[in-house]
Write an enzyme that holds these catalytic residues in place. Structure first.
Site, PDB file in Angstrom:
ATOM      1  CE1 TYR A  76     -50.296 -12.404   6.756  1.00 25.10           C
ATOM      2  CE2 TYR A  76     -50.840 -13.794   8.632  1.00 25.10           C
ATOM      3  CZ  TYR A  76     -49.962 -12.930   7.998  1.00 25.10           C
ATOM      4  OH  TYR A  76     -48.778 -12.586   8.591  1.00 25.10           O
ATOM      5  CB  VAL A  93     -44.685  -8.529  15.136  1.00 30.10           C
ATOM      6  CG1 VAL A  93     -43.426  -7.695  15.331  1.00 30.10           C
ATOM      7  CG2 VAL A  93     -44.358 -10.018  15.088  1.00 30.10           C
ATOM      8  NE  ARG A 101     -53.504 -12.736  17.504  1.00 28.62           N
ATOM      9  CZ  ARG A 101     -53.657 -12.546  16.205  1.00 28.62           C
ATOM     10  NH1 ARG A 101     -54.796 -12.856  15.618  1.00 28.62           N
ATOM     11  NH2 ARG A 101     -52.684 -12.052  15.480  1.00 28.62           N
ATOM     12  N   GLY A 103     -41.887  -1.801  10.250  1.00 27.09           N
ATOM     13  CA  GLY A 103     -42.069  -3.052  10.989  1.00 27.09           C
ATOM     14  C   GLY A 103     -40.835  -3.944  11.026  1.00 27.09           C
ATOM     15  CB  ILE A 104     -40.589  -7.664  10.774  1.00 27.90           C
ATOM     16  CG1 ILE A 104     -41.635  -7.937  11.868  1.00 27.90           C
ATOM     17  CG2 ILE A 104     -39.484  -8.710  10.817  1.00 27.90           C
ATOM     18  CD1 ILE A 104     -42.522  -9.153  11.602  1.00 27.90           C
TER      19      ILE A 104
HETATM   20  P1  NAD Z   1     -45.958  -3.675   8.030  1.00 24.72           P
HETATM   21  O1  NAD Z   1     -47.084  -4.518   7.492  1.00 24.72           O
HETATM   22  O2  NAD Z   1     -46.304  -2.639   9.030  1.00 24.72           O
HETATM   23  O3  NAD Z   1     -45.186  -2.990   6.826  1.00 24.72           O
HETATM   24  C1  NAD Z   1     -45.134  -3.668   5.616  1.00 24.72           C
HETATM   25  C2  NAD Z   1     -44.307  -2.913   4.599  1.00 24.72           C
HETATM   26  O4  NAD Z   1     -44.539  -3.609   3.370  1.00 24.72           O
HETATM   27  C3  NAD Z   1     -44.696  -1.468   4.371  1.00 24.72           C
HETATM   28  O5  NAD Z   1     -43.543  -0.634   4.479  1.00 24.72           O
HETATM   29  C4  NAD Z   1     -45.245  -1.465   2.936  1.00 24.72           C
HETATM   30  O6  NAD Z   1     -44.943  -0.270   2.232  1.00 24.72           O
HETATM   31  C5  NAD Z   1     -44.516  -2.666   2.344  1.00 24.72           C
HETATM   32  N1  NAD Z   1     -45.196  -3.192   1.150  1.00 24.72           N
HETATM   33  C6  NAD Z   1     -46.525  -3.364   0.959  1.00 24.72           C
HETATM   34  N2  NAD Z   1     -46.752  -3.804  -0.279  1.00 24.72           N
HETATM   35  C7  NAD Z   1     -45.537  -3.943  -0.876  1.00 24.72           C
HETATM   36  C8  NAD Z   1     -45.112  -4.343  -2.164  1.00 24.72           C
HETATM   37  N3  NAD Z   1     -46.012  -4.680  -3.114  1.00 24.72           N
HETATM   38  N4  NAD Z   1     -43.784  -4.346  -2.444  1.00 24.72           N
HETATM   39  C9  NAD Z   1     -42.882  -3.985  -1.519  1.00 24.72           C
HETATM   40  N5  NAD Z   1     -43.220  -3.583  -0.275  1.00 24.72           N
HETATM   41  C10 NAD Z   1     -44.536  -3.566   0.034  1.00 24.72           C
HETATM   42  O7  NAD Z   1     -44.819  -4.651   8.590  1.00 24.72           O
HETATM   43  P2  NAD Z   1     -44.955  -5.975   9.475  1.00 24.72           P
HETATM   44  O8  NAD Z   1     -46.253  -6.012  10.221  1.00 24.72           O
HETATM   45  O9  NAD Z   1     -43.674  -6.081  10.215  1.00 24.72           O
HETATM   46  O10 NAD Z   1     -45.053  -7.166   8.404  1.00 24.72           O
HETATM   47  C11 NAD Z   1     -43.932  -7.626   7.680  1.00 24.72           C
HETATM   48  C12 NAD Z   1     -44.114  -9.087   7.345  1.00 24.72           C
HETATM   49  O11 NAD Z   1     -44.242  -9.846   8.532  1.00 24.72           O
HETATM   50  C13 NAD Z   1     -45.357  -9.411   6.504  1.00 24.72           C
HETATM   51  O12 NAD Z   1     -45.045 -10.421   5.572  1.00 24.72           O
HETATM   52  C14 NAD Z   1     -46.331  -9.932   7.530  1.00 24.72           C
HETATM   53  O13 NAD Z   1     -47.307 -10.792   6.990  1.00 24.72           O
HETATM   54  C15 NAD Z   1     -45.379 -10.674   8.460  1.00 24.72           C
HETATM   55  N6  NAD Z   1     -45.923 -10.901   9.800  1.00 24.72           N
HETATM   56  C16 NAD Z   1     -46.320  -9.851  10.554  1.00 24.72           C
HETATM   57  C17 NAD Z   1     -46.872 -10.097  11.812  1.00 24.72           C
HETATM   58  C18 NAD Z   1     -47.342  -8.961  12.684  1.00 24.72           C
HETATM   59  O14 NAD Z   1     -48.067  -9.236  13.666  1.00 24.72           O
HETATM   60  N7  NAD Z   1     -46.982  -7.725  12.418  1.00 24.72           N
HETATM   61  C19 NAD Z   1     -46.988 -11.415  12.279  1.00 24.72           C
HETATM   62  C20 NAD Z   1     -46.557 -12.463  11.472  1.00 24.72           C
HETATM   63  C21 NAD Z   1     -46.020 -12.196  10.214  1.00 24.72           C
END
Ligand code: NAD
Length: 249
Positions: A147, A180, A209, A17-18
Site C-alpha cells: 500500500y 479516515v 496512531r 467513503g471519501i
Molecule cells: P472505501 O475504501 O470505503 O471505498 C472504496 C470504493 O472503491 C468502494 O465504493 C469500491 O466499490 C470502490 N472500488 C474498489 N475497486 C474499484 C475499482 N476497481 N474500480 C472502481 N471503484 C472501485 O473508501 P475510502 O476508505 O474513502 O478510500 C478511498 C481512497 O482513499 C482510497 O484510494 C484509499 O486508499 C484512500 N485513503 C483512505 C484512507 C482511509 O483511512 N480510509 C486513508 C488514506 C487514503
C-alpha cells in the site's frame, strides 16, 4: 454561487467513503458530477442527491475507461480516488498482491489520466487530484508494505503529470490523508478486532496512531478536494496535501 459552479467533474470510487463525500460536496458547490464506481448498486441514490450521472466503472478496465472518456468528453476536474489497502509486510505480499495493488492504486490513475487529459487540454486545462496517503513516501506505516509503495508511486506520478503540463493549464495534486472513517476502514478495524479478539482494542489501536485522538471524517477530506478542484487553488500544482490530524508530525 458555488465554488465549483460551471465545472464538470468525474470521480472514481464515488460510491463510498471519501469519493462519495467528495461527490456530494462537489454537488453542493454547483459542479456537474459524473460519479463512478465498481459497485453500481452502491451508486444508487446518488442522482437524487444532486449528482448528474452515476456510472459503473472498473478503473482496472482500460477499455471501459476509454469508452467512458469518449462518451462524456471534457471534464474540468478528474478525481482519481479508487484504491485498496493491502494488509501485511513484504513477507505477506505475493506477486499477485503486488500486481493487484499497483494496478488498482497506480495504473488506474495512468488509465484515467491518459483517457481524460487530451480533452482537458483541448478544453484549456483542468485540475487532476490523485488519492495518495500519509502511508507513502511520507511515512512508513506497519503492515502497509505494498500500500505504502503504491501510494508513494502516486506522488511520483502526480509530480510527473504536474510538470509536463504546467504550461497548458493542467494542475495535478495529491491528497495524503491519515486514517479516515469509511466502509473499508470499518472492515479493517473489524478484521484486526478478530485477530486481537476485541473490536474495541482494534479501534483503540487505529485511533491511538492519530495524535488528535480521532480519525477523520470523509467530509474533511472532501473539503480539501473541493479546494483543489476550485479556481481558488489555481497557484497549486504538484503538491502532496497532507491532511492527517498530525499523523506524520
Ligand atoms: P472505501 O475504501 O470505503 O471505498 C472504496 C470504493 O472503491 C468502494 O465504493 C469500491 O466499490 C470502490 N472500488 C474498489 N475497486 C474499484 C475499482 N476497481 N474500480 C472502481 N471503484 C472501485 O473508501 P475510502 O476508505 O474513502 O478510500 C478511498 C481512497 O482513499 C482510497 O484510494 C484509499 O486508499 C484512500 N485513503 C483512505 C484512507 C482511509 O483511512 N480510509 C486513508 C488514506 C487514503
Amino acid at each position: 454561487m458555488g465554488r465549483l459552479a460551471g465545472k464538470r467533474a468525474i470521480i472514481t470510487a464515488a460510491a463510498n467513503g471519501i469519493g462519495r463525500a467528495t461527490a456530494l460536496a462537489y454537488a453542493r458547490e454547483g459542479a456537474e458530477i459524473i460519479a463512478t464506481d465498481l459497485n453500481a448498486a452502491a451508486l444508487e441514490g446518488l442522482t437524487e442527491e444532486g449528482i448528474s450521472r452515476a456510472v459503473a466503472l472498473d478503473v482496472r478496465d482500460s477499455a471501459a475507461v476509454k469508452e467512458l472518456a469518449a462518451d462524456i468528453g471534457a471534464v474540468d476536474i478528474l478525481f482519481n480516488c479508487a484504491g485498496f489497502v493491502h494488509h501485511g509486510s513484504v513477507l505477506e505480499c505475493s506477486e499477485d498482491d503486488w500486481d493487484f495493488s499497483f494496478d488498482l492504486n497506480v495504473k488506474s490513475m495512468h488509465r484515467m489520466i491518459s483517457a481524460f487529459l487530451p480533452s482537458m487540454l483541448e478544453h484549456g486545462g483542468g485540475s487532476i487530484i490523485n488519492m495518495s496517503s500519509g502511508a507513502s513516501s511520507l511515512k512508513g506505516a506497519p503492515n502497509r508494505y505494498v500500500y505504502g509503495a503504491s501510494k508513494a508511486a502516486v506522488i511520483g506520478l502526480t509530480k510527473a503529470v504536474a510538470i509536463d503540463f504546467i504550461k497548458q493549464g493542467i494542475r495535478c495534486n495529491a491528497i495524503c490523508p491519515g486514517t479516515v472513517h469509511s466502509p473499508s476502514w470499518e472492515a479493517r478495524v473489524a478484521a484486526l478486532g478478530e485477530q486481537l479478539g476485541s473490536y474495541e482494542k482494534a479501534l483503540e489501536q487505529f485511533v491511538a496512531r492519530q495524535p488528535m485522538g480521532r480519525v477523520a471524517k470523509a467530509e474533511e477530506i472532501a473539503a480539501l478536494a473541493v479546494y483543489l478542484g476550485a479556481d481558488e487553488s489555481g497557484f497549486t500544482t504538484g503538491t502532496t496535501h497532507v491532511i492527517d490530524g498530525g499523523w506524520t508530525l
